[in-house]
Enzyme design. Sequence first.
Site, mmCIF file in Angstrom:
data_model
loop_
_atom_site.group_PDB
_atom_site.id
_atom_site.type_symbol
_atom_site.label_atom_id
_atom_site.label_comp_id
_atom_site.label_asym_id
_atom_site.label_seq_id
_atom_site.Cartn_x
_atom_site.Cartn_y
_atom_site.Cartn_z
ATOM 1 N N ASP A 114 0.778 -1.231 0.000
ATOM 2 C CA ASP A 114 0.000 0.000 0.000
ATOM 3 C C ASP A 114 0.812 1.285 0.000
ATOM 4 O O ASP A 114 0.241 2.356 -0.210
ATOM 5 C CB ASP A 114 -0.957 -0.009 1.193
ATOM 6 C CG ASP A 114 -2.105 -0.996 0.986
ATOM 7 O OD1 ASP A 114 -2.368 -1.334 -0.180
ATOM 8 O OD2 ASP A 114 -2.714 -1.426 1.977
ATOM 9 N N TYR A 150 -10.157 -0.691 2.568
ATOM 10 C CA TYR A 150 -9.701 -0.981 3.932
ATOM 11 C C TYR A 150 -9.245 0.279 4.658
ATOM 12 O O TYR A 150 -8.760 1.235 4.051
ATOM 13 C CB TYR A 150 -8.556 -2.000 3.921
ATOM 14 C CG TYR A 150 -9.019 -3.402 4.255
ATOM 15 C CD1 TYR A 150 -9.438 -3.727 5.546
ATOM 16 C CD2 TYR A 150 -9.046 -4.401 3.290
ATOM 17 C CE1 TYR A 150 -9.871 -5.005 5.858
ATOM 18 C CE2 TYR A 150 -9.473 -5.687 3.589
ATOM 19 C CZ TYR A 150 -9.892 -5.984 4.880
ATOM 20 O OH TYR A 150 -10.321 -7.246 5.188
#
Length: 835
Positions: A441, A529
Site C-alpha cells: 500500500d 480498507y
Amino acid sequence: MESFKLKGSSRRPLINEGEDERLHETSSFDSDEVKDVRYRKQTVPWKVIAIIFICLSIGLLVGVVVLGIGQKDGQGTPVCGSGSNSVKRPMDLSEPDEPGPFHDLTKKEIKSIVKFLQHDPSTKLKPAEEAKWSDAVIYTMELLPAPKAKVQAFLAGKGPQPDRQARVIIYRRDLKPAVVQELVCGPLPDVTQCPLYKSNNRRNPIEYTLRPIMLPADWTDIYDYLFPKIEKQIGRIIRDSFDASFSDCEGRHCLKFYPGPVGSNIVKDLNVRHMWLTIFYNIEYYAGYPLDLGLLVDLTSVNPDEYRLIKIWYNNQFFESIEDFVTKYDQNSIEKVKLHPPEVDAKDSFSSLYLRGDPVPDKPQRPPTLVEPDGKRYSIKHREVDYLGWKFNFRMSPVTGPVINNIRYRGERIAFELGLNEIAVFYSSFNPKQRNTDYTDSSAALGMMSRSLIPGGDCPDTATFISQTFPAMDQTEPLEFKRGFCLFESMNGYPTRRHLSYSYGEGSFYGGMLDSSLVLRSIQTVGNYDYIVDFMFHQTGAIQTRVLSTGYILPSVFHDAERPYGWRTMGNYTAPLHNHLFSFKADLDVSGTSNRYETLDIKPELVQLRHPHKMDYHQTKFDRSLKKTEKEALYKFNFDHPKYHIVHNNDVKTNLGQPKAYRIHINGMSKQLVPPNMNNEPTIAWARHQLTVTKHKDDEITSGSPYGMYDSMNLVTDFSKFYEDDESIVDQDLVFWITCGIHHIPHTEDLPITPTIGAHLDFFLLPYNYFPNCPSVNSRDHVRVQLKDYKNPSRGVKIDRHGYKDEQCRMPKYATEYEELLKKEPDVAVEVDPQ
C-alpha cells in the site's frame, strides 16, 4: 510468610466475608459506632455499611439533580476541563519559520521545490494544471532524513543543524523511454539543486511501468481513454448482462471498478504494466456489489490513448482474447448472466453504514466518554510533544505514513525513529482478478490516505486534531489535509498496577492506578480498507505501537470453485481469504548508539531433587544468547523456543551490574506462507521474519517501496540485501524491523464492515532493568487506601489521591463545536468539491 499465620485455620479479612467494602470518592470515612474491635477478627457491623451506602446514594441523587438543573446560586455548573484551576498548556500547531530536522516539509518548502523544478531546464516540469500526458509531473515529495550522525551532533549541541532536503519523485514522461526519477532537492527552503538521488541499495531512474498507483489523472485517463474503447468492443454485452455501463448512465446503472495490479514476476516481463479491473454496481458501498466481470487491461504506454483491453473474466469463465469472448457470446456457446442493479434503498443495503434494525438502547443514551477534568496533560510545539516525562517529534511521510522521531523519556533517548514502513495484503481466490492481486500500500501513498478524522467516531472528542500539508499531484499549490492526526490521552480502563492487601495481618492497604497513555493516531484509508495506527506512550516508560484493520471486505461472486477461499457472506457473494502484513521500523538508541541485541532463551532443565524425595524434576531456565551478525539475528517465531528480545549498551549497567535494557515484545504475528522468491513474494521480503536486526545505514530508509505493486521481478528496494552482507551487530547502531500480521477469512459479522475487535496487532518497547523501579511510582494518578490509625482500626480508612480533587462539573460541548466547524468547512469531514 509469617503474616499469614493468623489464629485459626484460615486468613480473616478486615471486613467479614460476604460483605462488600466500597472505596468512596471522598477523602475518608469513619465508622465511629464500631466499638471494642479485636485486631485478629476485624469485623465491621453491616448497619454501618448500610448507613454509608444511604449517605452516598443521597449524595449521588443530589449531584444528579444539580447537574440536571445546570444552575446553582445563579451560576452555571462549571464545565469539566474549563474551570479556573485547569492547566493551560501550549498547543502550537503552526508551521515553524525554521523547521527542525524531523519536521515535515512546510508549505513554503514545497512551493520552493515546485518553483525550482518548473524553472530548471533539465526537468522541464510543467505546472500541474497545464500538464499533458507527455509532460513531466511530480508524483510526490517528502523530507529526506539527514545523516543520523549529523542530526545527533546537532541535538547534542555539538554541531549545526544539517541542511534540510527533500526526496522528490517525478514522472519523466517527456523522456524516451519515460522513466520515474527520484531527485534530492535542497537546501531548503531556498532550493539551489535537484540532482538524482543516489543509493547503494536501489536503482534510479526506475522503469515507468513500475510507477506507483496512481496519479489522479491516471484514473481519469482510464475513464476518458480506455472505457470508450471497451464500450465499443463489449459495451452492448455488458449492458445486456448487467443492465449497466461505464458511461451514459445514472446512479446504480453506472459501473465502478477496483484496481488489481499484476506484478512483473507474474507476467514475467518488466516492461509491461497490466491491471485487473474488478467491476461493481454503484450502490453504497460499491465494493459490496461485485459483478462476475473482470477486465485485464494493458496500461504500458505513456500515451493513454494506447491503453487496451486484453483479457476478460466473465461469469466464472476466462477468455484469452476479446474476439473469442464476443464470438462465443454471440453464438450462445457460453453460459450467460442476466442481472439488474438491485433496487435497494441505500439505507436498507447490507453494505451501507446507515443505522438499521431496532436501535439499541431503545432510547438515546450516550456511551461513556473521555473527560479531561483539569485540562490537557500534554503540549505541542511545531510537531514536538511533551507529556509526563515523554518528548517526541512526529511527522507523516506521504509514502509510508506516520513516523515518530527522537523519542525521549525523562531526558534519555529511547529511539531515534519509530514508524510504519509498509502494509501488504495478499489475496487468495479461484478467479484471476483477485488471485493475482497482491497489494503493497505504500504504492498508493499511505500518508496521503490519512485525513478527516471524526471526533466521537475515530478519536475522542477531547483529542487535538492536526492537519497535514502535502504536495498536490494535480495542482501547483500544496494541499492541506484536515485532521490527518489526532492526539489524545486515553484512559485504558485497566490498572497499570495494583495490589489489595486486604486483611489486617497483610497490612490493610491498597495501592494502584488506572492505566492512561498518550495516543498519537492516524487512520490510513486505502480503497476499501482502513488501518488505524496508534503510537502509545505509557507512564511505565513503555511505548506501544498498535495497528487495527477495519473497513470493507472485497468480495467477488460465489462459485463452487471459491469454497476453499471464502464463505458466502451475503447473497451470492464470497469474500476471499487474505493476509494483512505490517512492517515497522524501530531505530533504537538505548543508552546511546552502541547497542547489542541478545535473546534470553527459555529452555527446559532437568534437575535432581533430594528433598523430600530423590527424583527427577523438570523446570525452566534461561540462557543469554548474544547475536553477533545480521543473519544470526533473523527471527522466526517458534513456540518450542520461547525467548525475550533485549537491546542494551554493554558499557552501561545498573547499580546491580545488570544490562540496562529495553525489551521488544511482539504480539499479533502471522507467517507469510508464499515461498520465498515466488510470484510477488520478493517485494515483501521483510515479512519472511517477525524481527530483523541490521546495522544502521542512512540509505536504508524503509523496508518497502512505492514501486512494490509491480517490481517483483526486479526489485527497486530488496529488503533481503539489508542483511545479506551479514555485518557485525555487536556494539553497533542497530535498527529493528518488526513484522505484525493476521490471516483474515471473512465471515458474515464482517458486514457491513470488519470490526476492529479481535484484530489488534501490536508490539511494545518495554523498559527491562532500565529503571530501578517502575517509573509510574511517582505518578499522581496513584491511589493509596489505608487505615487512618493502625493501632485503632475502628477509626476507618483514608484515601490519598495526591492532590487531586473531584469537582462537580458537566460535560463539555465538544460535539457542538465540531458541528459548527462543519458548517464553515464541511470538507474537514468528507470531500465536498472533487472538481
